[in-house]
Motif scaffolding. Sequence first.
Motif: not given
Length: 202
Positions: A5-13, A63-71, A83-87
């Motif tokens: 599920e996290a991977g799908k959301r990362a792909g969407g971001a 991009f921050a959302d992508f990092i969040y869902w990847t992590m 990580f999201k806040n750092m990006m």
Amino acid sequence: MTPLEAGKRAGGALTKMIVYIVVYVIVAAALQFLMSRFHVIAYLKYVNAILVLAFGWYIVNSFADFIYWTMRGKYDHPTAVAFKNMMRIIGIIAIIAAVVGAAVGGIGGLTIGGFLGIVVGFAMQQVAGQAVAGIFLMGARPFKVGDHVNILGEDGIVEDVTSLFTKVRKQDGTVVLIPSSSVIGNKIYLMLQKLTGQQSGQ
């Protein structure tokens, strides 16, 4: 949250970020063509600055959302948010530098934009340092919420661990926020028993 599920959301971001970039390029090219056609090219740099500010915000957030869902597929929510806040911080600094560079234009714009980026980066150094320390802290997990610890002489129960602070509640009810960088650089005592006041339901 499952890794799938996290991977799908990362792909969407990531898809959203690519769409924003493509739309930005198309809009910028179209406006440049129209402004040159109607002989108002002198205002192009201001239009570019507005475009960078508007689209840059959406691109950075995507991009921050992508990092969040990847992590998020591997780590818990607080770590992924760190990580999201750092990006996001890095992205905002880049947007500010790009906006100034686009507004001024030429070598002067690059110089001022770069200088402003350095100034903002220096101003954010403390926050960024705390966030990085928090990321390492949440990754290493020397303690968890509910543990009885003694950090920098502050004895109490860990109530929360964020990217910037560790929240400790002492026996008298006082809440202490300990900066993450201070936690990383000092001894951490893990106590064997909880405080008596905490055990009695305080």
